[in-house]
Structures are given as C-alpha cells and as structure tokens.
Enzyme design. Structure first.
Site, PDB file in Angstrom:
ATOM      1  N   GLY A   1       7.450  17.248  -3.175  1.00  0.00           N
ATOM      2  CA  GLY A   1       6.440  16.588  -4.015  1.00  0.00           C
ATOM      3  C   GLY A   1       5.085  16.437  -3.343  1.00  0.00           C
TER       4      GLY A   1
ATOM      5  N   TYR B   1       0.817   6.644  -8.304  1.00  0.00           N
ATOM      6  CA  TYR B   1      -0.407   6.130  -7.668  1.00  0.00           C
ATOM      7  C   TYR B   1      -1.654   6.854  -8.189  1.00  0.00           C
ATOM      8  CZ  TYR B   1      -4.000   5.698  -4.028  1.00  0.00           C
ATOM      9  OH  TYR B   1      -5.184   5.525  -3.362  1.00  0.00           O
TER      10      TYR B   1
ATOM     11  N   LYS C   1      -4.669   5.176 -10.513  1.00  0.00           N
ATOM     12  CA  LYS C   1      -6.071   5.181 -10.084  1.00  0.00           C
ATOM     13  C   LYS C   1      -6.938   5.885 -11.135  1.00  0.00           C
ATOM     14  CE  LYS C   1      -7.348   3.809  -6.540  1.00  0.00           C
ATOM     15  NZ  LYS C   1      -7.706   2.427  -6.109  1.00  0.00           N
TER      16      LYS C   1
ATOM     17  N   ARG D   1      -5.813  19.053   3.895  1.00  0.00           N
ATOM     18  CA  ARG D   1      -6.406  17.883   3.234  1.00  0.00           C
ATOM     19  C   ARG D   1      -7.886  17.836   3.600  1.00  0.00           C
ATOM     20  NH1 ARG D   1      -2.223  18.282   1.342  1.00  0.00           N
ATOM     21  NH2 ARG D   1      -0.497  16.819   1.122  1.00  0.00           N
TER      22      ARG D   1
HETATM   23  N1  LIG Z   1      -7.117   5.417   2.735  1.00  0.00           N
HETATM   24  C1  LIG Z   1      -7.354   6.504   2.004  1.00  0.00           C
HETATM   25  O1  LIG Z   1      -7.246   7.639   2.483  1.00  0.00           O
HETATM   26  C2  LIG Z   1      -7.812   6.367   0.566  1.00  0.00           C
HETATM   27  C3  LIG Z   1      -8.033   7.542  -0.162  1.00  0.00           C
HETATM   28  C4  LIG Z   1      -8.460   7.446  -1.474  1.00  0.00           C
HETATM   29  C5  LIG Z   1      -8.681   6.220  -2.059  1.00  0.00           C
HETATM   30  N2  LIG Z   1      -8.435   5.087  -1.341  1.00  0.00           N
HETATM   31  C6  LIG Z   1      -8.665   3.789  -2.013  1.00  0.00           C
HETATM   32  O2  LIG Z   1      -9.472   2.968  -1.180  1.00  0.00           O
HETATM   33  C7  LIG Z   1      -9.141   1.595  -1.393  1.00  0.00           C
HETATM   34  C8  LIG Z   1      -8.864   0.924  -0.058  1.00  0.00           C
HETATM   35  O3  LIG Z   1      -7.758   1.568   0.566  1.00  0.00           O
HETATM   36  P1  LIG Z   1      -7.352   1.334   2.095  1.00  0.00           P
HETATM   37  O4  LIG Z   1      -6.918   2.639   2.639  1.00  0.00           O
HETATM   38  O5  LIG Z   1      -8.398   0.557   2.781  1.00  0.00           O
HETATM   39  O6  LIG Z   1      -6.023   0.465   1.903  1.00  0.00           O
HETATM   40  P2  LIG Z   1      -5.606  -0.979   2.467  1.00  0.00           P
HETATM   41  O7  LIG Z   1      -4.173  -1.203   2.089  1.00  0.00           O
HETATM   42  O8  LIG Z   1      -5.958  -1.080   3.910  1.00  0.00           O
HETATM   43  O9  LIG Z   1      -6.541  -1.930   1.622  1.00  0.00           O
HETATM   44  C9  LIG Z   1      -6.171  -2.461   0.370  1.00  0.00           C
HETATM   45  C10 LIG Z   1      -6.407  -3.953   0.441  1.00  0.00           C
HETATM   46  O10 LIG Z   1      -6.098  -4.513  -0.838  1.00  0.00           O
HETATM   47  C11 LIG Z   1      -5.337  -5.721  -0.638  1.00  0.00           C
HETATM   48  N3  LIG Z   1      -4.528  -5.913  -1.834  1.00  0.00           N
HETATM   49  C12 LIG Z   1      -3.464  -5.189  -2.234  1.00  0.00           C
HETATM   50  N4  LIG Z   1      -2.975  -5.677  -3.374  1.00  0.00           N
HETATM   51  C13 LIG Z   1      -3.744  -6.756  -3.709  1.00  0.00           C
HETATM   52  C14 LIG Z   1      -3.737  -7.669  -4.776  1.00  0.00           C
HETATM   53  N5  LIG Z   1      -2.808  -7.596  -5.740  1.00  0.00           N
HETATM   54  N6  LIG Z   1      -4.687  -8.649  -4.802  1.00  0.00           N
HETATM   55  C15 LIG Z   1      -5.608  -8.744  -3.816  1.00  0.00           C
HETATM   56  N7  LIG Z   1      -5.654  -7.894  -2.779  1.00  0.00           N
HETATM   57  C16 LIG Z   1      -4.743  -6.906  -2.723  1.00  0.00           C
HETATM   58  C17 LIG Z   1      -4.522  -5.462   0.617  1.00  0.00           C
HETATM   59  O11 LIG Z   1      -4.084  -6.641   1.266  1.00  0.00           O
HETATM   60  C18 LIG Z   1      -5.514  -4.667   1.465  1.00  0.00           C
HETATM   61  O12 LIG Z   1      -6.300  -5.515   2.273  1.00  0.00           O
HETATM   62  C19 LIG Z   1      -7.963   1.589  -2.359  1.00  0.00           C
HETATM   63  O13 LIG Z   1      -8.456   1.348  -3.656  1.00  0.00           O
HETATM   64  C20 LIG Z   1      -7.393   2.994  -2.254  1.00  0.00           C
HETATM   65  O14 LIG Z   1      -6.744   3.383  -3.442  1.00  0.00           O
HETATM   66  C21 LIG Z   1      -7.998   5.121  -0.046  1.00  0.00           C
END
Ligand SMILES: NC(=O)c1ccc[n+]([C@@H]2O[C@H](COP(=O)([O-])OP(=O)(O)OC[C@H]3O[C@@H](n4cnc5c(N)ncnc54)[C@H](O)[C@@H]3O)[C@@H](O)[C@H]2O)c1
Length: 318
Positions: free
Chosen positions: A280, A154, A158, A221
């Site tokens: 891990g 992951y 990213k 964290r």
């Molecule tokens: N939550 C955290 O702590 C965190 C930390 C660092 C980075 N991020 C990043 O923030 C962003 C949002 O994360 P989140 O926590 O809201 O997660 P989330 O799973 O709630 O949101 C991701 C969204 O993307 C949609 N999705 C997944 N695969 C898809 C695809 N192939 N096509 C279209 N839509 C798709 C999902 O349905 C979901 O609504 C992500 O890019 C994640 O990597 C999150």
C-alpha cells in the site's frame, strides 16, 4: 515626540506544539507576533514550545474536536490569522480507525473554520498534504490538478478538509488557503509522520545502529526541509490567494540516497538492512510547486543534503 509602535499581529496556531507547528511558532515570535498555541499535546510535546512560552506565546491545551471551546477561544484571542496544523497524522492509524481520523482532520478543521468565521478572522492557512493526496504519481512532479487518489484515509480526510476551506470561502467569504506539503523533515520531527524515515535514520546513525530499508529502497519522495514549510506558511498568510498549493522541491529522492547522504556525515559504517516491501505504499511522488512560485513568490531554499545536515546537527548532544 513619541515614536508610534506597530501593533503586534496576533496569530493562533493549532498543532503548535508539534513538529512543524512549533517551528512555525518560533518564526512568528521572531517577527514579533503574539502567538496562541492550541494543542491537545497528543503527539506534540510541551518541550517543543518551552522557549516560545517564555516569550510572547501561550499554550492552550484544548482539542479541536470541541467546537464550542474553539469558538470561545477565537472570540477571546481575536487573532488576525489562524494557522491550522493540528491533525491526526499517523497514516496507519487512519487505516485502522478511519472514523477517528475524520473526526480530527475533517470535523476538527470544520470547527476551526466555523470559529474563524464567527470571530471575523482575516486569514486561514490550512496545512494539507501533497505526499498523501495524489497517490501514485502519474505525472512527476505532480501539479495541483493531478488526479486525487489517496491510498489511505489520512489523505482522504486531508483532501476533504481542503474542500471545506474552499467552501467556507465561497459560502462565507472567509479568506482561506491550503498548502500541500511534501514529506517534511527537520528538527523536532517525530518518527510517526510522513517523512518519519529521516527521524528514524538519524536516530540509528546516532546510536550506531543500521537503517532498515523496506523493499529495494528505490521508492522516491519529495523531502522538504521544515524551514521552507514555515516560509510557505508566512507567504500564504501575507497573501490573499485561495485554493491549494503544492509546497515541495519537485525533486525525487530515494530512500537509499537518504541513507548514503546521512552515512557520509560520520566515519562509522551505515549499511542498510533490507526488509520486505510494505504493502500500500506509493512508489514515486514529487510535487510541482510552480504555482506557489508564481503566486506566492515561494520556493524551497534548502536541498535535501543541506537539510539532512542541519537535522543531524540539531540532534547532536550540545
Ligand atoms: N510531517 C509531514 O511530512 C507532513 C506532510 C504533509 C502534511 N503535514 C501536515 O502538517 C501538519 C503538522 O504535522 P506535523 O508533522 O507537525 O505533526 P505533529 O503530530 O508533530 O503535529 C500535530 C499536532 O497536532 C496536535 N493535535 C493532534 N490532534 C489534536 C486535536 N484533536 N486537538 C488539538 N491538537 C491536536 C498534536 O498534539 C501535535 O502537536 C498536519 O496537519 C499534517 O497533516 C505534515
């Protein structure tokens, strides 16, 4: 004399039905944007955006892996800004199926960049992670030039996506920026995400259960409240800076501190159950956000106790 009205900004939010994306959509609507949400509703939920859809937002159920559909959609919507949040965010799934993780997080991002380039989009704000890219923090809080050593596919996917954002800027002049979030928590959070522990603990607290703490609970964290992530996205969209920016508080919080702070919110006892340490897992990480402060004028406004209180309150039955 008729008073001229400001034209509405059009924003496209991939992953807008998810935890962070839906909070961002609400903020964009509040400032008067027209918003198109692209989401395949795999981990996101329609109910996260039900209010938004009764306002100036539309939901297009589509997959960012479908390159052609993304080009057509961006050409049709003609957004000024794309906020790219759609991702495969499950760290364990990324280890079990790294190719799937890369198809969504790397190829999906390339598809959005290509659609943005062809659609002459003015700004592309990419969601990345500081919590999963640096690996074990050698310097804490970690600055952006900390060595990159992800512990799971992951983090690697990213990081690769960030590289493509930079490449599209150099190669095609597309205005891109990547935001490396800490562990985000707040309303609508799913237990699967990087800071899922907050959602899990809030659930235990509500149903009268005990929180499970893996290992000694002293792992740290950088927990960031979701509204602060939203404001970082708005600041990044309104600026022309490029590259990668940490979006964190710089503060390390232990899992036991989360338990204590949440426990203090109710009368009931909230004693942790200890389970074996999970292999891990990074022991300590926090993010130095000095660059975001200097170049984006952004800093976190809410501390962890304040954010936990808001999160827990949002979960109480009305
Ligand atoms: N939550 C955290 O702590 C965190 C930390 C660092 C980075 N991020 C990043 O923030 C962003 C949002 O994360 P989140 O926590 O809201 O997660 P989330 O799973 O709630 O949101 C991701 C969204 O993307 C949609 N999705 C997944 N695969 C898809 C695809 N192939 N096509 C279209 N839509 C798709 C999902 O349905 C979901 O609504 C992500 O890019 C994640 O990597 C999150």
């Amino acid at each position: 004399m008729a008073i001229p009205t400001m034209p509405r900004m059009r924003s496209l939010v991939t992953g807008g039905a998810g935890f962070i994306g839906s909070n961002l959509v609400d903020a964009l609507l509040d400032r008067g944007d027209e918003v198109t949400i692209v989401d395949n509703v795999s981990t996101g939920r329609r109910e996260n955006v039900s209010n938004a859809l009764s306002g100036a937002a539309e939901l297009v159920e589509a997959d960012i892996r479908d390159a052609e559909a993304m080009v057509e959609l961006v050409a049709e919507v003609r957004p000024q800004t794309i906020f790219h949040l759609a991702a495969q965010i499950d760290v364990r799934r990324s280890t079990a199926d790294p190719a799937f993780d890369a198809r969504v997080n790397v190829e999906g991002t390339i598809n959005m960049l290509e659609a943005a380039r062809r659609g002459a989009v003015a700004r592309f704000v990419n969601s990345s992670t500081g919590g999963a890219i640096y690996g074990e923090g050698r310097t804490l809080p970690a600055p952006e030039d900390h060595p990159v050593a992800p512990e799971a596919p992951y983090g690697q996917s990213k990081f690769a996506a960030e590289g493509y954002c930079e490449l599209f800027r150099r190669l095609h002049g597309l205005s891109t920026v990547s935001l490396r979030y800490g562990n985000v928590f707040g309303p609508r959070q799913d237990p699967l995400g990087e800071a899922g522990v907050v959602a899990i603990f809030c659930g235990r607290l509500l149903d009268g259960g005990r929180p499970t703490v893996f290992g000694d609970g002293l792992q740290t964290r950088d927990y960031v409240y979701v509204d602060d992530i939203v404001s970082a996205n708005l600041a990044a969209a309104g600026s022309t800076v490029s590259g990668s920016f940490n979006v964190g508080t710089g503060v390390q919080t232990t899992v036991l501190e989360l338990v204590d702070t949440l426990g203090a919110m109710t009368e009931a006892s909230f004693e942790p159950e200890h389970a074996p340490e999970r292999p891990g897992e990074v022991r300590h990480i926090a993010l130095d956000a000095s660059k975001a402060r200097a170049e984006l004028g952004w800093e976190a406004r809410l501390d962890v106790p304040g954010g936990l209180e808001r999160t827990f309150t949002s979960l109480q039955p009305a």
